[in-house]
Design a protein around this motif. Sequence first.
Motif, PDB file in Angstrom:
ATOM      1  N   SER A   1       0.818  -1.222   0.000  1.00 60.57           N
ATOM      2  CA  SER A   1       0.000   0.000   0.000  1.00 60.57           C
ATOM      3  C   SER A   1       0.849   1.268   0.000  1.00 60.57           C
ATOM      4  CB  SER A   1      -0.944   0.005   1.215  1.00 60.57           C
ATOM      5  OG  SER A   1      -1.821  -1.086   1.172  1.00 60.57           O
ATOM      6  N   ILE A   2       1.717   1.377  -1.010  1.00 61.65           N
ATOM      7  CA  ILE A   2       2.592   2.535  -1.148  1.00 61.65           C
ATOM      8  C   ILE A   2       2.157   3.393  -2.330  1.00 61.65           C
ATOM      9  CG2 ILE A   2       4.959   3.280  -1.638  1.00 61.65           C
ATOM     10  CD1 ILE A   2       4.673   2.078   1.102  1.00 61.65           C
ATOM     11  N   GLY A   3       2.048   4.690  -2.101  1.00 63.68           N
ATOM     12  CA  GLY A   3       1.908   5.660  -3.173  1.00 63.68           C
ATOM     13  C   GLY A   3       0.606   5.652  -3.941  1.00 63.68           C
ATOM     14  N   SER A   4       0.672   6.138  -5.164  1.00 65.78           N
ATOM     15  CA  SER A   4      -0.512   6.403  -5.973  1.00 65.78           C
ATOM     16  C   SER A   4      -1.286   5.153  -6.362  1.00 65.78           C
ATOM     17  CB  SER A   4      -0.109   7.153  -7.247  1.00 65.78           C
ATOM     18  OG  SER A   4       0.798   6.386  -8.013  1.00 65.78           O
TER      19      SER A   4
ATOM     20  N   ARG B   1       8.260  12.131 -12.987  1.00 65.37           N
ATOM     21  CA  ARG B   1       7.781  12.038 -14.366  1.00 65.37           C
ATOM     22  C   ARG B   1       6.278  11.809 -14.380  1.00 65.37           C
ATOM     23  NH1 ARG B   1       6.420   8.503 -18.299  1.00 65.37           N
ATOM     24  NH2 ARG B   1       6.518   6.720 -16.877  1.00 65.37           N
ATOM     25  N   ARG B   2       5.810  10.883 -13.551  1.00 60.22           N
ATOM     26  CA  ARG B   2       4.384  10.571 -13.516  1.00 60.22           C
ATOM     27  C   ARG B   2       3.564  11.699 -12.901  1.00 60.22           C
ATOM     28  NH1 ARG B   2       3.354   4.155 -12.483  1.00 60.22           N
ATOM     29  NH2 ARG B   2       5.027   3.369 -13.807  1.00 60.22           N
ATOM     30  N   SER B   3       4.136  12.368 -11.903  1.00 62.14           N
ATOM     31  CA  SER B   3       3.375  13.395 -11.188  1.00 62.14           C
ATOM     32  C   SER B   3       3.010  14.577 -12.071  1.00 62.14           C
ATOM     33  CB  SER B   3       4.159  13.890  -9.972  1.00 62.14           C
ATOM     34  OG  SER B   3       5.327  14.602 -10.374  1.00 62.14           O
TER      35      SER B   3
ATOM     36  N   ASP C   1      -5.628  16.525  -7.178  1.00 57.89           N
ATOM     37  CA  ASP C   1      -5.626  17.063  -5.824  1.00 57.89           C
ATOM     38  C   ASP C   1      -4.182  17.273  -5.393  1.00 57.89           C
ATOM     39  OD1 ASP C   1      -5.597  17.270  -2.945  1.00 57.89           O
ATOM     40  OD2 ASP C   1      -7.654  16.500  -2.939  1.00 57.89           O
ATOM     41  N   GLU C   2      -3.798  18.508  -5.177  1.00 59.46           N
ATOM     42  CA  GLU C   2      -2.415  18.832  -4.845  1.00 59.46           C
ATOM     43  C   GLU C   2      -1.995  18.235  -3.505  1.00 59.46           C
ATOM     44  OE1 GLU C   2       1.312  20.121  -5.580  1.00 59.46           O
ATOM     45  OE2 GLU C   2      -0.393  20.258  -6.957  1.00 59.46           O
TER      46      GLU C   2
END
Length: 281
Positions: free
Chosen positions: A194-197, A231-233, A242-243
């Motif tokens: 459960s890490i990140g996006s 790169r993805r962000s 959503d910032e």
Amino acid sequence: MKSENKYWEFTEEEMHYFGHRLRRIRALINLPERRVKKGDIGGWVSDSAEISGLAWVYDEAKVYENARITDSAEVSGSALVYGSAWVAGSARVREYAGVSGKARIYGSAQVYGCSEVLDKACIYGSAQVYGFARIYDKAQIYDQARVAGSARVYGSARVYGLARVGGTAGVYDGAEIFSSARVEMQTHVMTLTSIGSEDATVNLVRTEDGHYLQVGCWEGTAYNLMEEVYRRSGRYEKWLRDETVKQQWIEEYQALEMLAMKRVTAWEKARGAENRGQVGG
């Protein structure tokens, strides 16, 4: 005899093994591929087990309960195959190995030594499991992977490619050990969830000459993780909605990078010490 076999029969010799009646088998025909001649005595088999195709049971090996040995598979030495286990293809189970539960051994896989494969684990391809290794739950070992020593692979973990797992290593949950991975102790693999996006599973694994980092479907190293994150962000829609959430994801990946780099640095120091020891020796 569960199947209509014409190439072997039971002899009069029998034994009782933990409550199971087992009888020796005898070849009714020559089986040159199995190195068996007509009249040769084989191992021990229960009435409920299946030995079919051109499979054979040798020596003091025991096959019982609802186990199946099919195709060109061989069970030899003092190996045990029982439960609803299935050994197929040209697989080999030998020495003191045990295969039980609903485990599957097939392809040209080999299970030997004092190793155990149980539950719903699968060993296939040209994989080998030996030593005192234990493979269980729904773990899979395949391709040309090797698991040895006192290693444990369980959960839904997978070991494949040219990976080597040994020593006292434990590989579990959803870990994937592949390519040229070399895992010999617990600290040679790190798995997070459960890490990140993507709420992704993370696998950081020591290899023969470095490491690899797997985050969900992305594969790279700890050195280029943040390059991929940035790169993805700036490109993917879900990152731009959503910032606040975006910043949270970035911070999680930064924390992952820091943790991964600490582990990689420790591996590199240990590898350097090993190399110096080999040169000195």
